[in-house]
Design a protein around this motif. Structure first.
Motif, mmCIF file in Angstrom:
data_model
loop_
_atom_site.group_PDB
_atom_site.id
_atom_site.type_symbol
_atom_site.label_atom_id
_atom_site.label_comp_id
_atom_site.label_asym_id
_atom_site.label_seq_id
_atom_site.Cartn_x
_atom_site.Cartn_y
_atom_site.Cartn_z
ATOM 1 N N VAL A 1 -7.610 3.588 4.085
ATOM 2 C CA VAL A 1 -8.006 4.306 5.289
ATOM 3 C C VAL A 1 -7.707 5.780 5.080
ATOM 4 O O VAL A 1 -6.575 6.148 4.742
ATOM 5 C CB VAL A 1 -7.255 3.783 6.529
ATOM 6 N N TYR A 18 -9.679 -3.287 6.077
ATOM 7 C CA TYR A 18 -9.753 -2.159 5.152
ATOM 8 C C TYR A 18 -8.546 -2.126 4.212
ATOM 9 O O TYR A 18 -7.423 -2.328 4.619
ATOM 10 C CB TYR A 18 -9.840 -0.844 5.931
ATOM 11 N N GLY A 19 -8.845 -1.809 2.952
ATOM 12 C CA GLY A 19 -7.785 -1.643 1.963
ATOM 13 C C GLY A 19 -7.336 -0.205 1.839
ATOM 14 O O GLY A 19 -6.221 0.082 1.432
ATOM 15 N N ARG A 21 1.695 -0.709 9.785
ATOM 16 C CA ARG A 21 0.375 -1.131 9.314
ATOM 17 C C ARG A 21 0.517 -2.360 8.420
ATOM 18 O O ARG A 21 1.604 -2.639 7.909
ATOM 19 C CB ARG A 21 -0.295 0.011 8.549
ATOM 20 N N ILE A 38 -7.478 -1.070 11.691
ATOM 21 C CA ILE A 38 -6.526 -1.239 10.598
ATOM 22 C C ILE A 38 -5.669 -2.474 10.825
ATOM 23 O O ILE A 38 -5.387 -3.232 9.899
ATOM 24 C CB ILE A 38 -5.672 0.030 10.436
ATOM 25 N N GLY A 59 -6.938 -5.722 9.507
ATOM 26 C CA GLY A 59 -6.769 -5.971 8.077
ATOM 27 C C GLY A 59 -8.032 -5.966 7.235
ATOM 28 O O GLY A 59 -8.002 -6.397 6.094
ATOM 29 N N GLN A 61 -0.633 -4.187 2.819
ATOM 30 C CA GLN A 61 -1.527 -3.946 1.694
ATOM 31 C C GLN A 61 -2.436 -2.730 1.881
ATOM 32 O O GLN A 61 -3.165 -2.357 0.982
ATOM 33 C CB GLN A 61 -2.381 -5.187 1.416
ATOM 34 N N VAL A 62 -2.377 -2.070 3.036
ATOM 35 C CA VAL A 62 -3.293 -0.976 3.344
ATOM 36 C C VAL A 62 -2.766 0.351 2.788
ATOM 37 O O VAL A 62 -1.654 0.761 3.081
ATOM 38 C CB VAL A 62 -3.511 -0.849 4.871
ATOM 39 N N LYS A 98 -13.125 -2.614 -2.750
ATOM 40 C CA LYS A 98 -12.165 -2.574 -1.650
ATOM 41 C C LYS A 98 -12.799 -1.874 -0.454
ATOM 42 O O LYS A 98 -13.425 -0.834 -0.606
ATOM 43 C CB LYS A 98 -10.911 -1.813 -2.092
ATOM 44 N N GLY A 140 0.816 -1.206 0.000
ATOM 45 C CA GLY A 140 0.000 0.000 0.000
ATOM 46 C C GLY A 140 0.850 1.257 0.000
ATOM 47 O O GLY A 140 2.032 1.230 0.330
#
Length: 184
Positions: A125, A122-123, A151, A117, A120, A154-155, A56, A28
């Protein structure tokens, strides 16, 4: 002609045979949207809605907005992929004069956000007006930096607000500054 296939054991196979490049997690990004004024949230919201529409999960956190007695345990839900939460306080914050209960509501929202977060779900934020919460002394800068660095990989994270601290600008992958151009 006869050929024989030898089965590959995953335990003895080289790592390059086991992991397909398309199955690896895409890391991310951290984006910062900043301006001297506080009225550019629409641009960020459009991006969040677009990503939620693509499937997402998105979390929007507004640290200095209140007035609807919402709190972290009562998110507004827009469709199936967008959750929106605000601090549980009776008003919106416009300056550093914050009551102890408002400060506690903002810290509670920050703790809730970090936990959400870390789970995991949420994609993307969006941490709206985070810079002001930091500059008002409600959330420590170093804690935000550590959160961003730790984090789930992937976020995607979007930080917004005026006067973004240098420490947060330094961990960003992209910084967008909105300015008003005054033409002659």
């Amino acid at each position: 002609m006869v050929s024989q296939l030898k089965p590959v054991s995953l335990s003895s196979a080289p790592a390059s045979l086991v992991r397909h490049p398309l199955l690896q997690t895409v890391e991310g990004t951290v984006q910062v949207f900043t301006a001297v004024h506080r009225n550019f949230f629409t641009n960020v919201m459009v991006q969040a809605l677009r990503i939620a529409d693509q499937g997402k999960a998105v979390l929007i956190v507004q640290f200095l907005k209140g007035g609807i007695h919402q709190g972290p345990n009562q998110p507004m839900q827009f469709g199936q992929n967008l959750d929106w939460i605000r601090a549980d306080m009776p008003r919106c914050i416009h300056d550093p004069a914050v009551s102890p209960s408002e400060g506690e509501a903002i810290r509670e929202l920050w703790a809730h956000t970090k936990g959400a977060i870390a789970r995991g779900r949420y994609g993307l934020v969006v941490l709206d007006e985070l810079s002001l919460a930091v500059n008002y002394g409600l959330i420590p800068t170093q804690e935000v930096v550590e959160f961003i660095q730790q984090r789930p990989p992937q976020v995607d994270v979007i930080l917004t607000g005026p006067d973004m601290p240098d420490a947060l600008l330094n961990v960003a992958d992209q910084v967008t500054e909105f300015r008003r151009n005054i033409l002659p």
